[in-house]
Design an enzyme around this catalytic site. Structure first.
Site, PDB file in Angstrom:
ATOM      1  N   GLY A   1     -55.127  10.064  81.189  1.00  0.00           N
ATOM      2  CA  GLY A   1     -55.293   9.034  80.312  1.00  0.00           C
ATOM      3  C   GLY A   1     -56.642   8.689  80.158  1.00  0.00           C
ATOM      4  O   GLY A   1     -57.114   8.263  79.041  1.00  0.00           O
TER       5      GLY A   1
ATOM      6  N   PRO B   1     -60.911  12.850  83.603  1.00  0.00           N
ATOM      7  CA  PRO B   1     -60.347  14.251  84.020  1.00  0.00           C
ATOM      8  C   PRO B   1     -59.749  13.848  85.602  1.00  0.00           C
ATOM      9  O   PRO B   1     -60.145  12.816  86.298  1.00  0.00           O
ATOM     10  CB  PRO B   1     -61.654  15.236  84.267  1.00  0.00           C
ATOM     11  CG  PRO B   1     -62.833  14.155  83.961  1.00  0.00           C
ATOM     12  CD  PRO B   1     -62.209  12.896  83.289  1.00  0.00           C
TER      13      PRO B   1
ATOM     14  N   ASP C   1     -46.476   2.591  79.792  1.00  0.00           N
ATOM     15  CA  ASP C   1     -46.977   4.085  79.471  1.00  0.00           C
ATOM     16  C   ASP C   1     -45.943   5.098  79.898  1.00  0.00           C
ATOM     17  O   ASP C   1     -46.698   5.915  80.662  1.00  0.00           O
ATOM     18  CB  ASP C   1     -48.237   4.183  79.362  1.00  0.00           C
ATOM     19  CG  ASP C   1     -48.893   5.276  78.593  1.00  0.00           C
ATOM     20  OD1 ASP C   1     -48.215   5.675  77.583  1.00  0.00           O
ATOM     21  OD2 ASP C   1     -49.917   5.806  78.992  1.00  0.00           O
TER      22      ASP C   1
END
Ligand SMILES: *[C@@H]1O[C@H](CO)[C@@H](O)[C@H](O)[C@H]1NC(C)=O
Ligand SMILES: *[C@@H]1O[C@H](CO)[C@@H](O)[C@H](O)[C@H]1NC(C)=O
Ligand SMILES: *[C@@H]1O[C@H](CO)[C@@H](O)[C@H](O)[C@H]1NC(C)=O
Ligand SMILES: CC(=O)N[C@H]1CO[C@H](CO)[C@@H](O)[C@@H]1O
Ligand SMILES: CC(=O)N[C@H]1CO[C@H](CO)[C@@H](O)[C@@H]1O
Length: 333
Positions: free
Chosen positions: A25, A28, A140
């Site tokens: 999110g 990397p 999330d």
């Protein structure tokens, strides 16, 4: 534990692309080795995300206190000037979406595995909502935030958007809705209200994805704007839930369990948050075969983002996150 920048650079061969595991999110993720030889995953927060420090500290404070077999463990962090990194235990089997949405890899996830994954995610959430010393709303939950260990046990990750609730607090408001389109509950998308029930909603979407092996995005079965929730609902009304399942090898007990799981998922995605069960209720319904389940109300159907060749008019209506649809196919019953 604080890791030195030099150690991280050496361990990832200066963030070499062959050590890159993927893109999370906020930036990397790289693979590296701990000094004891164990593998680790390094999440390098992108400076461009503009969401750096607050989420980073949030995640760090939270996650170091959380310990549960269905939550990914954080081993430490590394701060180097503007650079912020989180060090996690390494999960050899990547994330759930990697298997679930791949035509060949999904075959490895036969029904019992899927069921274990669904149950494990629910256990992890129960801990977050209820049994950790705080009450944590993840905000999330989605397939790419569920990592898999070497035995394909699920581990919830990415607490960057999580919020801690005080004991008496039941819901909160925010002006900045975070989360992933398609998983966020209607009251959260529209009013910014989040609660345990908005996590339950995301769990419902995720469960439907796990059962069907298909993404929440648009479907062409009846109407290409109908998404997974709408599709599951229509099949449920028609008594056709089994069509959701993409595997053929399944025994009678498993069919019963699968139908029950879809039923529970539909209870989780009900439009009115007060109709949705708590995660503790979800677990009892999943695990107790004799418990009678309430009939779900019609869910809100999200309209999927359509292909890039859609007209701007269409695109505008798709951007509006919640939309009610009349499902004419119900007449076919
Ligand atoms: C949701 O359900 C509760 C309890 O049944 C009810 O009081 C409330 O009005 C409902 N909200 C909406 C928007 O329908
Ligand atoms: C299962 O559900 C039934 C019916 O609600 C209840 O009587 C029973 O105690 C439950 N069993 C367990 C192990 O919770
Ligand atoms: C949009 O693209 C899809 C495939 O990407 C194609 O099948 C369809 O005909 C296109 N529609 C229009 C209106 O161009
Ligand atoms: C399904 C799958 O890919 N399982 C792998 C998970 O990770 C362990 C350890 O690396 C492998 O042995 C499994 O094959
Ligand atoms: C239409 C829709 O809700 N799509 C979302 C489904 O979930 C993925 C993440 O796995 C999002 O990227 C999509 O936007």
């Amino acid at each position: 534990m604080v890791f030195s920048y030099a150690f991280i650079v050496a361990s990832t061969n200066d963030f070499a692309s062959q050590n890159k595991l993927g893109e999370g999110g906020f930036g990397p993720v790289y693979k590296g080795k701990l000094s004891d030889g164990r593998d680790m995953a390094i999440k390098r927060l992108s400076r461009a995300s503009g969401q750096g420090l607050v989420e980073f500290k949030n995640e760090l404070v939270l996650i170091t206190k959380l310990k549960h077999t269905n939550l990914v463990r954080v081993l430490g962090c590394c701060i180097h000037g503007e650079e912020k990194m989180l060090i996690y235990e390494y999960m050899p089997n990547k994330s759930l979406d990697f298997f679930l949405f791949d035509e060949t890899k999904k075959m490895l996830l036969y029904w019992m595995k899927r069921w274990n994954i669904i149950e494990g995610i629910a256990q992890g959430m129960l801990y977050l909502h209820k049994y950790s010393r705080m009450r944590v709303i993840h905000r999330d939950l989605k397939a790419s935030n569920v990592l898999l260990d070497e035995c394909m046990n699920p581990k919830i990750s990415d607490f960057g958007m999580a919020r801690i609730f005080k004991q008496h607090e039941t819901e909160a408001m925010t002006n900045r809705v975070v989360g992933t389109y398609g998983y966020i509950a209607p009251e959260y998308a529209m009013e910014g209200t989040f609660s345990e029930k908005s996590d339950v909603f995301s769990f419902g979407v995720l469960t439907l994805e796990i059962v069907s092996g298909r993404r929440n995005t648009s479907f062409s079965h009846y109407d290409k704007t109908l998404n997974l929730i709408g599709y599951a609902w229509v099949l449920w009304l028609e008594g056709d839930t089994l069509e959701l399942e993409d595997l053929t090898l399944i025994n009678t007990h498993a069919i019963h369990q699968l139908l029950r799981t879809v039923h529970v998922a539909l209870l989780c995605v009900q439009e009115n948050a007060s109709d949705r069960p708590l995660i503790s209720g979800v677990l009892s319904m999943l695990n107790n075969d004799t418990m009678t389940l309430p009939v779900p109300n019609q869910p809100t159907f999200f309209i999927g983002r359509t292909a890039s060749n859609s007209t701007s008019e269409e695109r505008k209506s798709n951007e509006c996150s919640v939309n009610k649809m009349t499902v004419t196919v119900m007449e076919a019953r």
